[in-house]
Motif scaffolding. Structure first.
Motif, mmCIF file in Angstrom:
data_model
loop_
_atom_site.group_PDB
_atom_site.id
_atom_site.type_symbol
_atom_site.label_atom_id
_atom_site.label_comp_id
_atom_site.label_asym_id
_atom_site.label_seq_id
_atom_site.Cartn_x
_atom_site.Cartn_y
_atom_site.Cartn_z
ATOM 1 N N PHE A 45 2.796 -7.675 1.182
ATOM 2 C CA PHE A 45 2.313 -6.524 0.333
ATOM 3 C C PHE A 45 1.593 -6.914 -0.948
ATOM 4 C CE2 PHE A 45 6.416 -3.847 1.247
ATOM 5 C CZ PHE A 45 6.207 -3.931 2.401
ATOM 6 N N ASN B 239 -0.986 -3.143 3.577
ATOM 7 C CA ASN B 239 -0.831 -3.864 2.427
ATOM 8 C C ASN B 239 0.315 -3.190 1.444
ATOM 9 O OD1 ASN B 239 -3.946 -3.065 2.571
ATOM 10 N ND2 ASN B 239 -3.364 -5.145 2.788
ATOM 11 N N VAL B 240 0.895 -2.094 1.891
ATOM 12 C CA VAL B 240 1.964 -1.603 1.271
ATOM 13 C C VAL B 240 2.834 -0.602 2.309
ATOM 14 C CG1 VAL B 240 2.920 -0.048 -0.601
ATOM 15 C CG2 VAL B 240 0.724 -1.355 -1.016
ATOM 16 N N THR C 144 -8.789 3.694 -0.903
ATOM 17 C CA THR C 144 -7.494 3.410 -0.377
ATOM 18 C C THR C 144 -7.194 4.472 0.554
ATOM 19 O OG1 THR C 144 -6.868 2.551 -2.885
ATOM 20 C CG2 THR C 144 -5.209 3.478 -1.054
ATOM 21 N N VAL D 1 3.096 5.254 4.547
ATOM 22 C CA VAL D 1 4.416 5.622 3.918
ATOM 23 C C VAL D 1 5.240 6.343 4.968
ATOM 24 C CG1 VAL D 1 2.879 7.493 2.983
ATOM 25 C CG2 VAL D 1 5.082 6.999 1.980
ATOM 26 N N TRP E 246 -0.243 -3.307 -6.343
ATOM 27 C CA TRP E 246 -0.687 -4.013 -4.996
ATOM 28 C C TRP E 246 -2.040 -3.545 -4.546
ATOM 29 C CZ3 TRP E 246 4.848 -2.308 -3.118
ATOM 30 C CH2 TRP E 246 5.830 -3.468 -3.147
ATOM 31 N N VAL E 247 -2.426 -2.288 -4.728
ATOM 32 C CA VAL E 247 -3.588 -1.620 -4.469
ATOM 33 C C VAL E 247 -4.755 -2.428 -5.271
ATOM 34 C CG1 VAL E 247 -5.074 0.252 -4.648
ATOM 35 C CG2 VAL E 247 -2.840 0.607 -3.585
ATOM 36 N N VAL F 192 -2.266 1.997 2.801
ATOM 37 C CA VAL F 192 -0.618 2.058 2.418
ATOM 38 C C VAL F 192 0.006 3.061 3.466
ATOM 39 C CG1 VAL F 192 0.761 3.252 0.943
ATOM 40 C CG2 VAL F 192 -1.388 2.113 0.062
ATOM 41 N N VAL G 53 3.100 0.086 -6.552
ATOM 42 C CA VAL G 53 2.357 0.280 -5.483
ATOM 43 C C VAL G 53 0.761 0.194 -5.956
ATOM 44 C CG1 VAL G 53 1.634 2.160 -3.978
ATOM 45 C CG2 VAL G 53 3.798 1.599 -4.214
ATOM 46 N N VAL H 15 -3.903 6.317 2.530
ATOM 47 C CA VAL H 15 -2.691 6.130 2.627
ATOM 48 C C VAL H 15 -2.293 6.938 3.998
ATOM 49 C CG1 VAL H 15 -0.628 7.585 1.640
ATOM 50 C CG2 VAL H 15 -2.411 6.603 0.244
#
Lengths: 341, 341, 341, 341
Positions: free
Chosen positions: C340, C187-188, C163, C219, C204-205, C217, C201, C165
């Motif tokens: 998402f 995706n987020v 993942t 943010v 979704w991951v 992701v 969250v 971020v």
């Protein structure tokens, strides 16, 4: 002849270009058959074998990453690793292997070659630190990205009278820092090969402020201050008394701010240095490496890797790449001293 | 010591980086004094001499073009040219000259060196065709721009089932065409070194259509068809029977359209290939060339140019660059045949 | 008429384009005379006044940053601030002021206008959160940079089953996160306007991993989890029991890694989002704002700022910008829920 | 409900983003089923129907072109066109159609809607000239590409004292020329909406040379000189007295060279303006258009197209787009007069 292809270690722009070159020439010129080994050496251990043909490599030339996946799995770490690799190759009738990777991946390849496995290596790494070759693909793209970031930071630095510290990749070798620092017009460049003197760095920063230009400091993630200089302040310790700053860039920005009394900020470029579409040169080099690696298989010359020597592609023993990494020569670093401070 | 700096020939990304390297090291390390010679050899003929110091080179590293201006004026073309250059140097107390340019500029430098003028050369050209050096700055930027354009054209080609012909720079050498064609995934690459066969080109184009991908043809501006093939067809004539096409790209697109019955379009990249901010590599190479050229002056080694050999900067006689251009080796070109068609 | 120009707050691509538009039209069409106020309101307090004419704005259109410097100094913070600004304007015969800045700078401008100072505002901020205008310049460039970074990270994410971020700018408004997240195919996307649910969250991951694509992701730096969710683990505390992670991105990556059992990495884009050459749209918008702001001065309409409304440039009371920031409407955010997970 | 999606006209960055938005929301939120119509209206005529589902739209967001192919086929051109479209839709059980295109494609959509076919339109075009919407996707990317090219040409122009003419797309509307000309700092911008005076253009060029900056002239491909001015001079004729120039850019460069006595060169950007990865804004706008278009189908509101109004997406009758193109308002063009010459 059936040839397996694997990509190991950190991903790197140009991997797909190399795979495409291998498969296109292998199929269309040498009449080979190919399979992909998934996720680096892990696939070779666990039987992660997938089809790989000309349609599979269409359109991948400009794409970063690797369609074969990657991992840092080391088959030599387990006792029966070599045995399992041999079994996988036998199970899938794979006659030879082309392994694309950095020092670790190529070191494994060298060891497997010693065990009689037919393997050809292709050097890659954004760090440019594989021994035995003038350069590796991935490096040019990483340097372009870092340079573009430094270009952007100049405008912020100049508008606000602050020091900007940029941490770039390079744990053991300072190539990205040196190239992008020179190309980006940094005022200080710090590399792992040469422990730096914080007092000198702050002196350079002060000099720069005197001519009303804001300083940019480029530091490789593996750079360290001279012994004794990383005195950790209370506020920089965690509950067990350990340094709690995440990297040398952040530590250095704090030191500079404390000593100069002027704001300092850090930017850590991180993974954006290894992603995205490869530069033209990296596509060119990766393609040439791929073409020549598959030629080596055709000529049944194993235990070698392809390498750049001047403008030529040559073959060198895999052992050369496995012997250690290529670092920045102090004399080369010293050449650029005129730009510091 | 007072040193003059001039830039001659077509402009080229990295010229300013080289000038900056020369002046920074010349002033700060060797204690030299500098003047700029305006507009290439024209300034040396006409007394176009301007101040050049460290503040003048601040901030120019990422900028394309040349702060000194350029021209294609050749002092050897007039009888008293050498004499006038000598007079200008004397009038302004210029002890030595650093000339940055391609084959023409360096050829003049070689001739002046033979006449006893103290000159050091720095090779530059987007065409990469200066003899005696592995590469010149400007080339990497040009290849990146051309490759990015080819990347863009792929999407149009694929959406419309048409052939796209891209004409890139390269009157006598096919380096830009070859590198950008390979990096951009072209299906046909045509270079001046090797007259092309229109029938073969159309065959490759047809093959490509068969697998539902649209063909991209990269052609150097200096590429030519085999003897007898540029028969001008009726459709390439205007209403009075005269040829009305401007370059080889446009001619070829029309031929392809006529023979395949499918639409073909031309893009001529032109001057955007030589402008704008230099790539990281070109800034690096230009900076290194600049630093080493001024070292040659310090060491009073004249009649030479700096050159790239592998990863080293060396000095070679100016005569090497003046002897002719460096073209694409047929064997190198042949390596990529697998991607054609 | 003599007009002062100042740029306040964080630097932002397009400031120079706006200054150029103001000066070119002010001098050439309205016959004004200009001075620059150095470093935002600080120069207005301290008499930091510099010349500003047409030659001074040549060539600055494509350059990031601001030739006038900037600061976050607030004249309203000191008792005699307004008085000192008035004195500076009187000392240098400045009849009117054009203040380019975000909410803070424009809030000061509104207050000064209330005190009778002749001021016109121009909204800028990479965060896009100035009220009263559809958009501000700087935003489009920041979104392009963030999107390009996300594009690059996709390839790394896909090659390594991890993942990623990405923390982007936006303390109070999620515009950069939302635009770059949608453009980059995240995706987020997490924004300050809407506290996020860590469980959701992570769900979704996990979903994303199921279809063999690695999650990205995005943010905003000002995004926060729902109340009670930021339970800080021992390893994330400093010696006084305070959270020691530097930002929400790093915290979130750790949570995701802990809960999913798969590697997660953070990239903090930081200042590269606000530097470098402005996008074409930002140059266009900044130029139009500049032209219209100087028209407002000509028409002696003060206490207003220029603003984008659809495709038109209008004038709105400065008080509108000072009343609070423009945040992402929950309904707009909800539109993108389909992407998402 | 089964929905067909087609893309018509010239390709345009953002088409894939729109298709992805339509399919993702249509399937995952509204429970629709999709098919792709190949090559614009041609597929609707000839039964060129292909599967289109969520896996088919993965990874296409950043890719230029269109996965559905495109053409300029007009079903209204043949007598039984409408009938054949209706049959295709019936044969493949297609209940409604989403047509993505410019004025022509949307005009056909409007006519089909009048015939009772359930159709929703999505406006696209790099030319930004669709009536009824503030903007179309594709335009921002084209402007960025043209601006970057102009940036590059500045350095060549400055280094060689020559005029550079850049011909950009825009047959009937000057939006690309105006935006990129302003963003790129052009000295002259010529648009189809306003016939230009060659004498005035040459005057502007001369002015520019006086201040030692080289002029950049941006001209839309559809721009024309005032009546009577395109007198073809001898020098614009070939050796047999015939015109041999291909476009307005080349004609204009020759005129400028003839009249000013200084070198002038042309660059025709051509198809690179419509290819490659879309800008962040174009991906954002295309995605929003796609989401809202499929909502219109869900709400059974046909005969409309989605449109941008300020920052909102609205629906307008397809007839608005079909009524004619949106051109540059003379008042807007006049605003920028200060930058000319």
């Amino acid at each position: 002849m059936r040839v397996g292809v694997l990509t190991g270690g950190g991903d790197c722009p140009g991997l797909n270009a190399a795979i495409r070159g291998i498969v296109r020439k292998g199929v269309e010129v040498h009449g080979f058959d190919f399979v992909g080994v998934r996720d680096g050496w892990r696939g070779a251990l666990d039987g992660g074998i997938v089809p790989l043909d000309v349609p599979a490599v269409r359109g991948i030339l400009p794409r970063g990453g690797t369609i074969l996946g990657s991992s840092r799995t080391n088959p030599l770490a387990s006792e029966d690793g070599v045995h399992r690799v041999r079994e996988t190759l036998a199970d899938f009738d794979v006659d030879a292997l082309i392994a694309i990777g950095g020092e670790d991946t190529l070191g494994v390849a060298a060891a497997l070659a010693d065990e009689g496995i037919r393997v050809v290596g292709v050097p890659k790494t954004i760090d440019n630190d594989v021994a035995g070759t003038d350069s590796t693909f991935g490096f040019d793209t990483a340097v372009n990205i870092a340079t573009e970031a430094i270009d952007r930071l100049h405008t912020t630095a100049e508008s606000h009278t602050r020091t900007l510290v940029v941490e770039v990749m390079g744990r053991h070798a300072g190539w990205i820092a040196l190239y992008s620092g020179i190309a980006g017009g940094a005022n200080v460049i710090l590399i792992p090969e040469q422990p730096f003197d914080v007092d000198q760095v702050c002196g350079w920063v002060e000099n720069r402020f005197k001519i009303r230009y804001a300083p940019i400091v480029v530091v490789a993630e593996g750079a360290v201050p001279k012994e004794g200089q990383m005195v950790v302040k209370d506020s920089a310790l965690d509950e067990f008394g350990h340094v709690r700053l995440s990297g040398v860039g952040e530590w250095l920005a704090r030191e500079i701010a404390d000593r100069t009394g002027k704001e300092a900020r850090t930017t850590v470029l991180g993974h954006i240095q290894r992603g995205g579409t490869p530069s033209a040169f990296d596509r060119w080099l990766a393609t040439r490496f791929g073409l020549r690696a598959v030629d080596a298989v055709k000529e049944r010359e194993f235990g070698v890797m392809v390498a750049l020597r001047g403008t030529d592609i040559v073959r060198v023993p895999l052992a050369e790449a496995a012997a250690g990494i290529r670092t920045v020569d102090p004399a080369l670093y010293a050449e650029f001293g005129v730009f510091f401070g």
